[in-house]
Design a protein around this motif. Sequence first.
Motif, PDB file in Angstrom:
ATOM      1  N   ALA A   1     -11.254 -17.433   4.163  1.00 19.95           N
ATOM      2  CA  ALA A   1     -10.002 -18.010   4.660  1.00 19.95           C
ATOM      3  C   ALA A   1     -10.199 -18.676   6.016  1.00 19.95           C
ATOM      4  O   ALA A   1      -9.637 -19.754   6.282  1.00 19.95           O
ATOM      5  CB  ALA A   1      -8.935 -16.912   4.749  1.00 19.95           C
ATOM      6  N   ARG A   2     -11.001 -18.065   6.874  1.00 18.33           N
ATOM      7  CA  ARG A   2     -11.242 -18.663   8.191  1.00 18.33           C
ATOM      8  C   ARG A   2     -12.029 -19.964   8.068  1.00 18.33           C
ATOM      9  O   ARG A   2     -11.723 -20.955   8.748  1.00 18.33           O
ATOM     10  CB  ARG A   2     -11.987 -17.665   9.072  1.00 18.33           C
ATOM     11  CG  ARG A   2     -12.119 -18.140  10.526  1.00 18.33           C
ATOM     12  CD  ARG A   2     -12.758 -17.078  11.389  1.00 18.33           C
ATOM     13  NE  ARG A   2     -12.808 -17.490  12.785  1.00 18.33           N
ATOM     14  CZ  ARG A   2     -13.388 -16.798  13.753  1.00 18.33           C
ATOM     15  NH1 ARG A   2     -13.936 -15.596  13.477  1.00 18.33           N
ATOM     16  NH2 ARG A   2     -13.383 -17.249  14.998  1.00 18.33           N
ATOM     17  N   ALA A   3     -13.040 -19.981   7.212  1.00 21.30           N
ATOM     18  CA  ALA A   3     -13.819 -21.204   7.016  1.00 21.30           C
ATOM     19  C   ALA A   3     -12.952 -22.318   6.437  1.00 21.30           C
ATOM     20  O   ALA A   3     -13.050 -23.486   6.849  1.00 21.30           O
ATOM     21  CB  ALA A   3     -15.009 -20.924   6.100  1.00 21.30           C
ATOM     22  N   ALA A   4     -12.065 -21.970   5.485  1.00 19.43           N
ATOM     23  CA  ALA A   4     -11.186 -22.987   4.902  1.00 19.43           C
ATOM     24  C   ALA A   4     -10.205 -23.515   5.941  1.00 19.43           C
ATOM     25  O   ALA A   4      -9.895 -24.713   5.977  1.00 19.43           O
ATOM     26  CB  ALA A   4     -10.437 -22.403   3.708  1.00 19.43           C
ATOM     27  N   THR A   5      -9.719 -22.644   6.827  1.00 17.86           N
ATOM     28  CA  THR A   5      -8.801 -23.088   7.875  1.00 17.86           C
ATOM     29  C   THR A   5      -9.486 -24.036   8.842  1.00 17.86           C
ATOM     30  O   THR A   5      -8.915 -25.058   9.260  1.00 17.86           O
ATOM     31  CB  THR A   5      -8.248 -21.866   8.630  1.00 17.86           C
ATOM     32  OG1 THR A   5      -7.580 -21.002   7.716  1.00 17.86           O
ATOM     33  CG2 THR A   5      -7.280 -22.294   9.713  1.00 17.86           C
ATOM     34  N   ILE A   6     -10.710 -23.699   9.228  1.00 17.34           N
ATOM     35  CA  ILE A   6     -11.457 -24.583  10.131  1.00 17.34           C
ATOM     36  C   ILE A   6     -11.679 -25.939   9.470  1.00 17.34           C
ATOM     37  O   ILE A   6     -11.538 -27.001  10.109  1.00 17.34           O
ATOM     38  CB  ILE A   6     -12.796 -23.925  10.512  1.00 17.34           C
ATOM     39  CG1 ILE A   6     -12.562 -22.679  11.355  1.00 17.34           C
ATOM     40  CG2 ILE A   6     -13.694 -24.918  11.239  1.00 17.34           C
ATOM     41  CD1 ILE A   6     -13.831 -21.898  11.661  1.00 17.34           C
ATOM     42  N   ALA A   7     -12.038 -25.950   8.172  1.00 13.36           N
ATOM     43  CA  ALA A   7     -12.293 -27.212   7.484  1.00 13.36           C
ATOM     44  C   ALA A   7     -11.031 -28.060   7.378  1.00 13.36           C
ATOM     45  O   ALA A   7     -11.066 -29.279   7.612  1.00 13.36           O
ATOM     46  CB  ALA A   7     -12.862 -26.934   6.092  1.00 13.36           C
ATOM     47  N   ARG A   8      -9.905 -27.425   7.056  1.00  9.05           N
ATOM     48  CA  ARG A   8      -8.654 -28.190   6.904  1.00  9.05           C
ATOM     49  C   ARG A   8      -8.169 -28.757   8.228  1.00  9.05           C
ATOM     50  O   ARG A   8      -7.429 -29.756   8.242  1.00  9.05           O
ATOM     51  CB  ARG A   8      -7.580 -27.311   6.281  1.00  9.05           C
ATOM     52  CG  ARG A   8      -7.850 -26.926   4.819  1.00  9.05           C
ATOM     53  CD  ARG A   8      -6.641 -26.251   4.192  1.00  9.05           C
ATOM     54  NE  ARG A   8      -6.879 -25.900   2.789  1.00  9.05           N
ATOM     55  CZ  ARG A   8      -7.214 -24.704   2.358  1.00  9.05           C
ATOM     56  NH1 ARG A   8      -7.347 -23.695   3.236  1.00  9.05           N
ATOM     57  NH2 ARG A   8      -7.405 -24.483   1.073  1.00  9.05           N
ATOM     58  N   SER A   9      -8.546 -28.137   9.337  1.00 14.15           N
ATOM     59  CA  SER A   9      -8.101 -28.631  10.643  1.00 14.15           C
ATOM     60  C   SER A   9      -8.928 -29.813  11.139  1.00 14.15           C
ATOM     61  O   SER A   9      -8.542 -30.449  12.120  1.00 14.15           O
ATOM     62  CB  SER A   9      -8.166 -27.496  11.674  1.00 14.15           C
ATOM     63  OG  SER A   9      -9.524 -27.086  11.885  1.00 14.15           O
ATOM     64  N   GLU A  10     -10.020 -30.106  10.472  1.00 14.67           N
ATOM     65  CA  GLU A  10     -10.871 -31.217  10.891  1.00 14.67           C
ATOM     66  C   GLU A  10     -10.311 -32.542  10.381  1.00 14.67           C
ATOM     67  O   GLU A  10      -9.881 -32.647   9.221  1.00 14.67           O
ATOM     68  CB  GLU A  10     -12.290 -31.035  10.355  1.00 14.67           C
ATOM     69  CG  GLU A  10     -13.127 -30.045  11.112  1.00 14.67           C
ATOM     70  CD  GLU A  10     -13.550 -30.576  12.475  1.00 14.67           C
ATOM     71  OE1 GLU A  10     -14.029 -31.714  12.563  1.00 14.67           O
ATOM     72  OE2 GLU A  10     -13.371 -29.833  13.461  1.00 14.67           O
TER      73      GLU A  10
END
Length: 315
Positions: A89-98
């Motif tokens: 979930a943290r990795a997906a959040t970081i990716a979506r914020s880019e």
Amino acid sequence: MARTTSGPGAPEPALPPTLRRNAPLVPTDSAASRSLAAVIAILTFLAGLCAGAAEMVASSAGQWQGSVAQEVTIQVRPGPGRDLDADIARAATIARSEPGIGDARVFSKAEAERLLEPWLGSGLDLSDLPVPRLIALRLAAEPAADLKHLRARLTEALPGVASLDDHALWLQRLSTMANTFVGVGIGIVVLVLVATGLAVAFATRGAMAGNREVVEVLHFVGADDDFIARAFQRRFFGLGLRGGAIGALLAIAAFALAGLLARAARSGPAGDEIEALFGAFHVGWRGYASVILIGVIASLVTGVVSRLTVRRFLA
């Protein structure tokens, strides 16, 4: 040989067929001429198949590269004492914020395990194996994504757990494979054209040897070597044009028929797998144009080689 007499009323001497009025210097309706046209047609057909196949591979490789380049993958590895779902979930959040990331799709545990079936087989219990989880990122057209910045953020937030794969190595290997195939196809086309030139050279020398008396008579009445060379060039260019046109049309017909069969096969149960492996069987206008160009080049090679052979024979 029939004897001739001079004086009024004497019969005219019998001329060879090649010296009769309106008869061509180099006849094209002989068995040797038809055989040469058939050889040129076969060689042009083979060269056209190679050129069309090379163009099809290059086009398919370009489509694959474009499709793969629009997607990158985040791999999240399970570790001792870590919550894998939280890391995902943290990795997906970081990716979506880019900026530049259009979509982020998280693969479930079952989907990740199914990706291993081609290597491990189906029906296995992989619950005890540390199977990594994947996040597929679809890149947006605008703005361009900064993958270096995304990789650095993932490394900082999830060191040793998350990694970004932009498929650069796979794309490089695919490009090398496609370029190698195209290079081999071009080499085969060149060899076929060289073989066409050699066949024309041998046929021209045979025609010159068979028309030696005609050539001597033409020299006697004042014809120069350039006139004789042009006559042979015109005749052999006509043979090359006919053979090249037949070979090119046969190659185009073969690709059209193969395309129809491929479309019929895609409608079957294994169609999706075939298309995923080999791509859509589509030559395109550049492939057909290259086949037609090869037919024209074969005709030009025939005319040029015949002229050079005649000039060298007469020298």
